[in-house]
Design a protein around this motif. Structure first.
Motif, PDB file in Angstrom:
ATOM      1  N   ILE A 293     109.715  31.839  33.870  1.00 38.73           N
ATOM      2  CA  ILE A 293     110.287  30.569  33.420  1.00 38.73           C
ATOM      3  C   ILE A 293     111.796  30.734  33.297  1.00 38.73           C
ATOM      4  CG2 ILE A 293     110.343  28.865  31.575  1.00 38.73           C
ATOM      5  CD1 ILE A 293     107.727  28.923  33.073  1.00 38.73           C
ATOM      6  N   PHE A 294     112.535  29.812  33.890  1.00 34.50           N
ATOM      7  CA  PHE A 294     113.990  29.852  33.836  1.00 34.50           C
ATOM      8  C   PHE A 294     114.512  28.919  32.748  1.00 34.50           C
ATOM      9  CE2 PHE A 294     115.482  32.368  37.407  1.00 34.50           C
ATOM     10  CZ  PHE A 294     114.323  32.530  38.147  1.00 34.50           C
ATOM     11  N   GLY A 295     115.617  29.333  32.120  1.00 32.08           N
ATOM     12  CA  GLY A 295     116.313  28.459  31.194  1.00 32.08           C
ATOM     13  C   GLY A 295     117.052  27.381  31.959  1.00 32.08           C
TER      14      GLY A 295
ATOM     15  N   CYS B  43     118.991  32.507  32.344  1.00 31.93           N
ATOM     16  CA  CYS B  43     118.132  33.471  31.704  1.00 31.93           C
ATOM     17  C   CYS B  43     116.693  33.141  32.098  1.00 31.93           C
ATOM     18  CB  CYS B  43     118.309  33.361  30.188  1.00 31.93           C
ATOM     19  SG  CYS B  43     117.347  34.519  29.207  1.00 31.93           S
ATOM     20  N   ALA B  44     115.842  34.149  32.230  1.00 38.75           N
ATOM     21  CA  ALA B  44     114.454  33.892  32.620  1.00 38.75           C
ATOM     22  C   ALA B  44     113.536  34.852  31.879  1.00 38.75           C
ATOM     23  CB  ALA B  44     114.283  34.047  34.128  1.00 38.75           C
ATOM     24  N   VAL B  45     112.307  34.418  31.657  1.00 41.58           N
ATOM     25  CA  VAL B  45     111.341  35.239  30.928  1.00 41.58           C
ATOM     26  C   VAL B  45     109.984  35.184  31.582  1.00 41.58           C
ATOM     27  CG1 VAL B  45     110.636  33.382  29.357  1.00 41.58           C
ATOM     28  CG2 VAL B  45     110.416  35.757  28.625  1.00 41.58           C
ATOM     29  N   ARG B  46     109.288  36.315  31.531  1.00 41.17           N
ATOM     30  CA  ARG B  46     107.879  36.348  31.921  1.00 41.17           C
ATOM     31  C   ARG B  46     107.117  37.017  30.812  1.00 41.17           C
ATOM     32  NH1 ARG B  46     104.248  40.155  35.656  1.00 41.17           N
ATOM     33  NH2 ARG B  46     102.312  39.193  34.932  1.00 41.17           N
ATOM     34  N   ASP B  47     105.990  36.432  30.457  1.00 47.34           N
ATOM     35  CA  ASP B  47     105.120  36.979  29.422  1.00 47.34           C
ATOM     36  C   ASP B  47     104.217  38.041  30.047  1.00 47.34           C
ATOM     37  OD1 ASP B  47     103.359  37.540  27.383  1.00 47.34           O
ATOM     38  OD2 ASP B  47     103.009  35.433  26.863  1.00 47.34           O
ATOM     39  N   ILE B  48     104.352  39.295  29.584  1.00 41.23           N
ATOM     40  CA  ILE B  48     103.539  40.376  30.142  1.00 41.23           C
ATOM     41  C   ILE B  48     102.055  40.095  29.942  1.00 41.23           C
ATOM     42  CG2 ILE B  48     102.998  42.826  29.957  1.00 41.23           C
ATOM     43  CD1 ILE B  48     105.843  43.310  29.075  1.00 41.23           C
ATOM     44  N   ALA B  49     101.730  39.397  28.860  1.00 43.95           N
ATOM     45  CA  ALA B  49     100.322  39.118  28.565  1.00 43.95           C
ATOM     46  C   ALA B  49      99.738  38.080  29.502  1.00 43.95           C
ATOM     47  CB  ALA B  49     100.184  38.639  27.117  1.00 43.95           C
ATOM     48  N   SER B  50     100.601  37.370  30.208  1.00 44.20           N
ATOM     49  CA  SER B  50     100.119  36.332  31.107  1.00 44.20           C
ATOM     50  C   SER B  50      99.587  36.938  32.390  1.00 44.20           C
ATOM     51  CB  SER B  50     101.265  35.363  31.428  1.00 44.20           C
ATOM     52  OG  SER B  50     100.918  34.533  32.495  1.00 44.20           O
ATOM     53  N   SER B  51      98.470  36.407  32.865  1.00 46.25           N
ATOM     54  CA  SER B  51      97.887  36.938  34.096  1.00 46.25           C
ATOM     55  C   SER B  51      98.635  36.419  35.323  1.00 46.25           C
ATOM     56  CB  SER B  51      96.416  36.549  34.210  1.00 46.25           C
ATOM     57  OG  SER B  51      96.284  35.142  34.173  1.00 46.25           O
TER      58      SER B  51
END
Lengths: 112, 115
Positions: B104-106, B91-99
């Motif tokens: 980031i991968f689990g 699973c992976a996530v990216r914060d839209i608020a981040s420039s």
């Protein structure tokens, strides 16, 4: 017609040597990445380039130096190799930073 | 800071049974969420992603995932498992608020489907 390719697939070398891994993508993407996957399969980003400019540089030793000659290529040069550098290194690319990343097959680096 | 957790190192399921691989995330803004699969000695392959819209996302090989904002989860599911689904799932996530465009991968979950 491989989308993201890496060479070599396997690399076995002695401590202290300098080596390079090459990555090429033919997807027309503008962003490329290098990841390191350790023996426990943790995947960590090392670098990211957008249109040949470095945009992500994680806490990676200075011995690692990425080079992007053009948008389709991102090479990784490693100086003075250490035992702890042994891992699988993956290249990836995407169109823009928020879009899906496409991964290469990996380069298994073994430092003896 | 963004983070993603996969609480199970391994999930074992009998062929034909439904499967769930869990993922929870933490971001300061809204998330982009991804699932990737890695077969032995291969690179990661994209399965599906959530950017916006319908909370239930359908992807490759019959997999789907449900975005649950209140529980900050994005669990991967399949109604009927196949032996060929056995692999390592990230699973992976990216914060839209981040420039930055950092994803980031689990830590990965090994899925094992027994015949």
């Amino acid at each position: 017609d491989t989308a993201v390719s890496q060479t070599p697939k396997y690399l076995v070398t002695q401590m202290g040597n300098d080596k390079s891994i090459k990555c090429e993508q033919n997807l027309g993407h503008d962003t490329m990445y290098w990841y390191k996957q350790d023996s426990k399969k943790f995947l960590k980003i090392m670098f990211s380039y957008n249109n040949k400019e470095l945009i992500i540089n994680e806490t990676v030793p200075n011995r690692f130096s990425p080079k992007s000659p053009d948008k389709a290529h991102l090479n990784l040069h490693i100086n003075s190799l250490e035992l702890g550098d042994s891992a699988v290194y993956f290249c990836a690319s995407s169109l823009g930073g928020s879009n899906t990343q496409y991964f290469g097959p990996g380069t298994r680096l073994t430092v003896l | 800071a963004q983070s993603v957790a996969q609480p199970e190192d391994q999930v074992n399921v009998a062929e034909g049974n439904p499967l769930t691989v869990k993922c929870t995330y933490s971001v300061s803004g809204n998330p982009y969420l991804f699932w990737y699969v890695q077969y032995p000695n291969r690179g990661l392959q994209f399965l599906l992603k959530y950017i916006t819209g319908d909370n239930l996302v359908k992807g490759s090989y019959g997999f789907e995932a449900e975005f649950n904002k209140s529980q900050t989860s994005f669990h991967l599911k399949k109604p009927s498992a196949l032996v060929s689904d056995s692999a390592l799932y990230f699973c992976a996530v990216r914060d839209i608020a981040s420039s930055a465009s950092k994803i980031i991968f689990g830590s990965g979950t090994r899925l094992s489907i027994r015949p």
